[in-house]
Design a protein around this motif. Sequence first.
Motif, PDB file in Angstrom:
ATOM      1  N   SER A 185       0.835  -1.208   0.000  1.00 49.47           N
ATOM      2  CA  SER A 185       0.000   0.000   0.000  1.00 49.47           C
ATOM      3  C   SER A 185       0.869   1.258   0.000  1.00 49.47           C
ATOM      4  O   SER A 185       0.555   2.249  -0.674  1.00 49.47           O
ATOM      5  N   SER A 186       1.970   1.216   0.749  1.00 50.52           N
ATOM      6  CA  SER A 186       2.885   2.358   0.803  1.00 50.52           C
ATOM      7  C   SER A 186       3.502   2.606  -0.562  1.00 50.52           C
ATOM      8  O   SER A 186       3.586   3.751  -1.034  1.00 50.52           O
ATOM      9  N   ARG A 187       3.934   1.550  -1.236  1.00 52.10           N
ATOM     10  CA  ARG A 187       4.539   1.703  -2.566  1.00 52.10           C
ATOM     11  C   ARG A 187       3.504   2.186  -3.589  1.00 52.10           C
ATOM     12  O   ARG A 187       3.824   2.967  -4.491  1.00 52.10           O
ATOM     13  N   THR A 188       2.264   1.706  -3.460  1.00 52.82           N
ATOM     14  CA  THR A 188       1.197   2.149  -4.377  1.00 52.82           C
ATOM     15  C   THR A 188       0.966   3.646  -4.239  1.00 52.82           C
ATOM     16  O   THR A 188       0.834   4.366  -5.238  1.00 52.82           O
ATOM     17  N   ALA A 189       0.911   4.125  -2.995  1.00 51.36           N
ATOM     18  CA  ALA A 189       0.733   5.566  -2.768  1.00 51.36           C
ATOM     19  C   ALA A 189       1.941   6.346  -3.268  1.00 51.36           C
ATOM     20  O   ALA A 189       1.810   7.442  -3.846  1.00 51.36           O
ATOM     21  N   ALA A 190       3.143   5.788  -3.081  1.00 50.35           N
ATOM     22  CA  ALA A 190       4.367   6.481  -3.507  1.00 50.35           C
ATOM     23  C   ALA A 190       4.462   6.576  -5.021  1.00 50.35           C
ATOM     24  O   ALA A 190       5.039   7.538  -5.552  1.00 50.35           O
ATOM     25  N   ASN A 191       3.885   5.607  -5.735  1.00 44.81           N
ATOM     26  CA  ASN A 191       3.971   5.610  -7.197  1.00 44.81           C
ATOM     27  C   ASN A 191       3.175   6.743  -7.832  1.00 44.81           C
ATOM     28  O   ASN A 191       3.414   7.093  -8.995  1.00 44.81           O
ATOM     29  N   SER A 192       2.219   7.313  -7.101  1.00 46.55           N
ATOM     30  CA  SER A 192       1.368   8.370  -7.669  1.00 46.55           C
ATOM     31  C   SER A 192       1.892   9.769  -7.361  1.00 46.55           C
ATOM     32  O   SER A 192       1.255  10.750  -7.713  1.00 46.55           O
ATOM     33  N   ILE A 193       3.035   9.867  -6.666  1.00 46.31           N
ATOM     34  CA  ILE A 193       3.606  11.172  -6.327  1.00 46.31           C
ATOM     35  C   ILE A 193       5.108  11.131  -6.581  1.00 46.31           C
ATOM     36  O   ILE A 193       5.669  10.075  -6.895  1.00 46.31           O
ATOM     37  N   TYR A 194       5.749  12.298  -6.447  1.00 47.03           N
ATOM     38  CA  TYR A 194       7.206  12.311  -6.437  1.00 47.03           C
ATOM     39  C   TYR A 194       7.656  11.818  -5.074  1.00 47.03           C
ATOM     40  O   TYR A 194       7.305  12.387  -4.044  1.00 47.03           O
ATOM     41  N   CYS A 195       8.426  10.741  -5.074  1.00 52.64           N
ATOM     42  CA  CYS A 195       8.875  10.138  -3.809  1.00 52.64           C
ATOM     43  C   CYS A 195      10.279  10.654  -3.501  1.00 52.64           C
ATOM     44  O   CYS A 195      11.226  10.362  -4.249  1.00 52.64           O
ATOM     45  N   PRO A 196      10.452  11.416  -2.424  1.00 54.65           N
ATOM     46  CA  PRO A 196      11.786  11.925  -2.082  1.00 54.65           C
ATOM     47  C   PRO A 196      12.773  10.779  -1.868  1.00 54.65           C
ATOM     48  O   PRO A 196      12.388   9.708  -1.385  1.00 54.65           O
ATOM     49  N   PRO A 197      14.042  10.973  -2.229  1.00 51.28           N
ATOM     50  CA  PRO A 197      15.034   9.889  -2.090  1.00 51.28           C
ATOM     51  C   PRO A 197      15.107   9.271  -0.697  1.00 51.28           C
ATOM     52  O   PRO A 197      15.194   8.038  -0.587  1.00 51.28           O
ATOM     53  N   PRO A 198      15.059  10.066   0.407  1.00 52.06           N
ATOM     54  CA  PRO A 198      15.104   9.417   1.735  1.00 52.06           C
ATOM     55  C   PRO A 198      13.916   8.489   1.985  1.00 52.06           C
ATOM     56  O   PRO A 198      14.063   7.430   2.592  1.00 52.06           O
ATOM     57  N   LEU A 199      12.735   8.892   1.489  1.00 46.85           N
ATOM     58  CA  LEU A 199      11.546   8.047   1.657  1.00 46.85           C
ATOM     59  C   LEU A 199      11.675   6.784   0.819  1.00 46.85           C
ATOM     60  O   LEU A 199      11.336   5.682   1.265  1.00 46.85           O
ATOM     61  N   GLN A 200      12.186   6.918  -0.410  1.00 49.55           N
ATOM     62  CA  GLN A 200      12.393   5.750  -1.269  1.00 49.55           C
ATOM     63  C   GLN A 200      13.391   4.782  -0.634  1.00 49.55           C
ATOM     64  O   GLN A 200      13.217   3.567  -0.682  1.00 49.55           O
ATOM     65  N   ALA A 201      14.430   5.342  -0.020  1.00 47.18           N
ATOM     66  CA  ALA A 201      15.427   4.500   0.653  1.00 47.18           C
ATOM     67  C   ALA A 201      14.801   3.746   1.827  1.00 47.18           C
ATOM     68  O   ALA A 201      15.109   2.569   2.055  1.00 47.18           O
ATOM     69  N   SER A 202      13.908   4.408   2.567  1.00 47.54           N
ATOM     70  CA  SER A 202      13.232   3.742   3.685  1.00 47.54           C
ATOM     71  C   SER A 202      12.332   2.614   3.197  1.00 47.54           C
ATOM     72  O   SER A 202      12.250   1.553   3.830  1.00 47.54           O
ATOM     73  N   LEU A 203      11.672   2.826   2.049  1.00 50.54           N
ATOM     74  CA  LEU A 203      10.839   1.765   1.454  1.00 50.54           C
ATOM     75  C   LEU A 203      11.699   0.578   1.041  1.00 50.54           C
ATOM     76  O   LEU A 203      11.338  -0.583   1.277  1.00 50.54           O
ATOM     77  N   ASP A 204      12.845   0.859   0.406  1.00 48.19           N
ATOM     78  CA  ASP A 204      13.744  -0.218  -0.017  1.00 48.19           C
ATOM     79  C   ASP A 204      14.285  -0.982   1.188  1.00 48.19           C
ATOM     80  O   ASP A 204      14.401  -2.213   1.149  1.00 48.19           O
ATOM     81  N   LEU A 205      14.601  -0.259   2.250  1.00 44.36           N
ATOM     82  CA  LEU A 205      15.130  -0.902   3.449  1.00 44.36           C
ATOM     83  C   LEU A 205      14.104  -1.864   4.056  1.00 44.36           C
ATOM     84  O   LEU A 205      14.429  -2.997   4.406  1.00 44.36           O
ATOM     85  N   GLN A 206      12.848  -1.412   4.133  1.00 47.11           N
ATOM     86  CA  GLN A 206      11.794  -2.270   4.682  1.00 47.11           C
ATOM     87  C   GLN A 206      11.534  -3.468   3.773  1.00 47.11           C
ATOM     88  O   GLN A 206      11.301  -4.578   4.257  1.00 47.11           O
ATOM     89  N   SER A 207      11.588  -3.253   2.457  1.00 47.88           N
ATOM     90  CA  SER A 207      11.415  -4.374   1.513  1.00 47.88           C
ATOM     91  C   SER A 207      12.508  -5.410   1.719  1.00 47.88           C
ATOM     92  O   SER A 207      12.243  -6.624   1.724  1.00 47.88           O
TER      93      SER A 207
END
Length: 452
Positions: free
Chosen positions: A205-227
């Motif tokens: 759900s977090s990645r789906t919401a992130a795909n519809s906006i510009y995702c700042p690099p720190p937030l993208q890194a946090s998503l990758d870390l959790q994945s």
Amino acid sequence: MTPPTTPTPSDPLTRAAALAPTDPAGAERVYKQILEDTAGSTKDDSRTEESNQGLREQETALIKLGELYRDQQNAQGLADVITASRAFMASTAKAKTAKLIRTLLDLFLPLPPSTLPIQISTLQSNIAWSKDQKRVFLKHSLETRLASLYLSTGKFREALQLVEGLLTELKRLDDKMMLTEVHLLESRVYRGVGNFAKAKAALTSSRTAANSIYCPPPLQASLDLQSGILHAEDKDYTTAYSYFFEAFENMSSHGDEGVEGDAIKRQAAGGEKGGALGALKYMLLCKVMLNLPEDVTALLGIKLALKYAQLREVESMRAVARAHQERNLKEFEGVLREYRDELSSDPTIRSHLAALYDTLLEQNLLRIVEPYSVVEIEYVAERVGQGRQGVEAKLSQMILDKVFHGVLDQGRGCLIVFDEPEADNTYGAAIDTLAQVGKVVESLYAKTVKIT
């Protein structure tokens, strides 16, 4: 003859800044005096140059006083500053209010974990205030931070309740950025309680919401870390490594700050260590779990990892890789004792190293019992350097899991090891023969039907 004295600066802020290193109490009095003097000018609704200057001075004094308390490790004083700042926030724009309160709350982050109850109390108080003032976006930001602190202290139920309420409000407002952050936080909470299915769903759900906006690099890194963490829980260390590498590169290039800032990195009561260093440790962990400990040295030689190579946290993972490469259980135990703080504070590393220790113990036991048909349990325990009861329980588990074939003779205190039983294909061959005979009979029956 008396030495000349240094003239005292006329500007109160400058005077307080000069006093701070040598006379913190004096600096504190000056900052409080500034707040009292400027409080009157901010109450007037008319905006003059004088009142605007008073607001600027009051804002600076609040931040500087907070920094002073932070340097003194005075959590209660910092909490009082945040409470006192409400008079200032009532007379400024909402955007500036949110920025100021976040700045003041960030000053809590370097303080020791023992101050977490004060931080939680301060946040709860400010959430109630923002609700009374109908400052919805500030309330959401504070509740997200509070849920992070609940996760840090292991209060998973309270964190989930807060997250569920937040998600309901954010979906109504369709705030994609906050939705991304809160779903990511929800994934961390579910992972903390061991519900990996819901943790994966929340991350999706977090990645789906992130795909519809510009995702700042720190937030993208946090998503990758959790994945990466969730893939590692599934023992898919190859995919986990690729996610950790992406997060490490991102964090190294853009700084270590995550979505909730240092609240993610510090996780005082057992959360994952964020930041580039945490991602690098997880990368090293994946190499060890993939039975590639020799790659650890090469990995630490890449440009981005060089500045972390000499840190104790990285040295602990290098020591683990060395012990695993040599299949030395005693050395592995020594590493766990020597680097207890570095290896046990992170639940991800702790759980995977426990599995690695179990595997290493199993390999050592197999190597010891392999030459024997009958061997005393006491001898095996002595060779492996473990207590007899623990070794007996582990051998019993290995027999049940069919790692090897044998039986424990507890009366004699021995382990009887059987040869690997040869597979008997008689029944399989008989079934195949009967199947072929069945086909012949069916063929003959078909021919007789045609003749008649």
